[in-house]
Design a protein around this motif. Sequence first.
Motif, short mmCIF file in Angstrom:
data_model
loop_
_atom_site.label_atom_id
_atom_site.label_comp_id
_atom_site.label_asym_id
_atom_site.label_seq_id
_atom_site.Cartn_x
_atom_site.Cartn_y
_atom_site.Cartn_z
N LEU A 3 -13.07 41.12 2.68
CA LEU A 3 -12.04 42.02 2.47
C LEU A 3 -10.76 41.87 3.25
N THR A 4 -9.85 42.17 2.54
CA THR A 4 -8.41 41.92 3.17
C THR A 4 -7.57 43.09 2.63
N LEU A 5 -6.99 43.94 3.88
CA LEU A 5 -6.25 45.12 3.46
C LEU A 5 -4.67 44.83 4.03
N THR A 6 -3.76 44.99 3.37
CA THR A 6 -2.41 45.05 3.62
C THR A 6 -1.65 46.13 3.34
N TRP A 7 -0.41 46.35 3.95
CA TRP A 7 0.42 47.38 3.30
C TRP A 7 1.57 46.89 2.84
N ASN A 8 2.32 47.41 1.94
CA ASN A 8 3.75 47.29 1.61
C ASN A 8 4.44 48.65 1.20
N THR A 9 5.70 48.55 1.14
CA THR A 9 6.37 49.61 1.04
C THR A 9 7.78 49.40 0.32
N THR A 10 8.37 50.66 -0.45
CA THR A 10 9.89 50.42 -1.02
C THR A 10 10.54 51.09 0.01
N ALA A 11 10.24 51.49 1.11
CA ALA A 11 11.00 52.16 2.16
C ALA A 11 12.19 51.02 2.95
N ASN A 12 12.89 51.53 3.47
CA ASN A 12 13.93 50.28 4.05
C ASN A 12 13.36 50.14 5.47
N VAL A 13 12.07 49.80 5.82
CA VAL A 13 11.44 49.58 7.02
C VAL A 13 10.52 48.15 6.90
N SER A 14 10.52 47.59 7.76
CA SER A 14 9.70 46.43 7.98
C SER A 14 8.11 46.84 8.32
N ILE A 15 7.19 46.22 7.33
CA ILE A 15 5.65 46.32 7.93
C ILE A 15 5.07 45.03 8.02
N SER A 16 4.47 44.57 8.78
CA SER A 16 3.60 43.40 8.98
C SER A 16 2.32 43.94 9.57
N ARG A 17 1.33 44.09 8.58
CA ARG A 17 -0.05 44.49 8.97
C ARG A 17 -1.12 44.07 8.03
N VAL A 18 -2.13 43.32 8.40
CA VAL A 18 -3.22 42.82 7.80
C VAL A 18 -4.38 43.06 8.70
N VAL A 19 -5.36 43.60 7.70
CA VAL A 19 -6.70 43.85 8.29
C VAL A 19 -7.83 43.05 7.53
N THR A 20 -8.64 42.26 8.26
CA THR A 20 -9.53 41.53 7.35
C THR A 20 -11.05 41.87 7.97
N GLN A 21 -11.89 42.19 6.91
CA GLN A 21 -13.46 42.68 7.41
C GLN A 21 -14.16 41.56 6.65
N GLN A 22 -14.89 40.88 7.76
CA GLN A 22 -15.94 39.70 7.08
C GLN A 22 -17.39 39.93 6.97
N SER A 23 -17.88 40.92 7.82
CA SER A 23 -19.30 41.36 8.27
C SER A 23 -19.74 42.71 7.41
N ILE A 24 -18.94 43.73 7.11
CA ILE A 24 -19.55 44.78 6.16
C ILE A 24 -18.68 45.01 5.30
N ALA A 25 -19.25 45.59 4.19
CA ALA A 25 -18.39 45.93 2.80
C ALA A 25 -17.67 47.02 2.80
N MET A 26 -16.69 47.19 4.14
CA MET A 26 -15.85 48.43 3.99
C MET A 26 -14.79 47.95 5.26
N VAL A 27 -13.57 48.49 4.64
CA VAL A 27 -12.46 48.06 5.48
C VAL A 27 -11.33 49.27 5.59
N ALA A 28 -11.07 49.45 6.74
CA ALA A 28 -10.17 50.78 6.82
C ALA A 28 -9.21 50.60 7.77
N ASP A 29 -8.04 51.36 7.55
CA ASP A 29 -6.98 51.21 8.39
C ASP A 29 -6.10 52.63 8.53
#
Length: 311
Positions: free
Chosen positions: A155-181
């Motif tokens: 599972l891969t979790l990413t964020w994006n936004t319409t706001a005028n700010v920069s977000i660079s964040r990616v979370v990857t889960q390889q072992s359990i069927a749940m991802v949180a951030d």
Amino acid sequence: VYTCVVSNVNGTVQSSILVNVTVPPPNPSVIIASGLIAVGMNATLTCNPGDGVGGATVQAYQWIKGGVALQDGGRVSGSAQATLRITSAILENQGSYTCGVTNVEGVTAVSGPSQLNITASTLNITTTQTSLSIVFGQTGRLNCSAVGGVDTLPLTLTWNTTANVSISRVVTQQSIAMVADTLTLPSVNTSYRGVYTCVVSNVNGTVQSSILVNVTVPPPNPSVIIASGLIAVGMNATLTCNPGDGVGGATVQAYQWIKGGVALQDGGRVSGSAQATLRITSAILENQGSYTCGVTNVEGVTAVSGPSQLN
């Protein structure tokens, strides 16, 4: 031609037989070990040439999916063999399969279609907020999680936004069927206003959930601080405007000092008329009077302090 020859001392006699071998035309069919599998499982499809002799007449096989000839690569092997194998199947491997058979006589026939169905665990995404209001200068936190089955990994979790700010964040889960951030928005200003979308993806597709973020700007509540309310002619005076916005003036767009109801301008003994601190150098009696400060914040809201007397 097969010739039988009989000979003796007197001579030879013979007789011939013409032999023809007929090759039955192919009549292929597809056998799928299981027509319904889960994502991540292996699939095996077998082409029965239908020649009555176990494929002995076959010169070539060709597997076809959705009308397109397959080639080996990725998860697919055996595309030109009697057995087609799909390793760790994904939803894209679902579809209608046929096999083409060409015999030693060059005769080709294609089987009827057989359906391979693939099921996937549902991927559920949750954000703890649908909207969030953050006071200017404070920190906000956005929470997102997604849960699926073992076949949804990784599972891969990413964020994006319409706001005028920069977000660079990616979370990857390889072992359990749940991802949180938790996405932290520190010391926010009005640029942070917008929609923030949490996107979770895997081999089966993408799910997403959005949070609307608003940044509230407290109205100014200015007051004037005079270092000394009574000074002698020739001394310097310092007046400070406290915007009263609760964030040390971070919301302020403009200051304006006012004396006796008249907006001041820099010049002569006065400086800082449009700043937080007003300075009067070598004061004279004309500088005595009632001073107020006006504050306009980033939302365009203006407030004026109460008067303070400089004597």
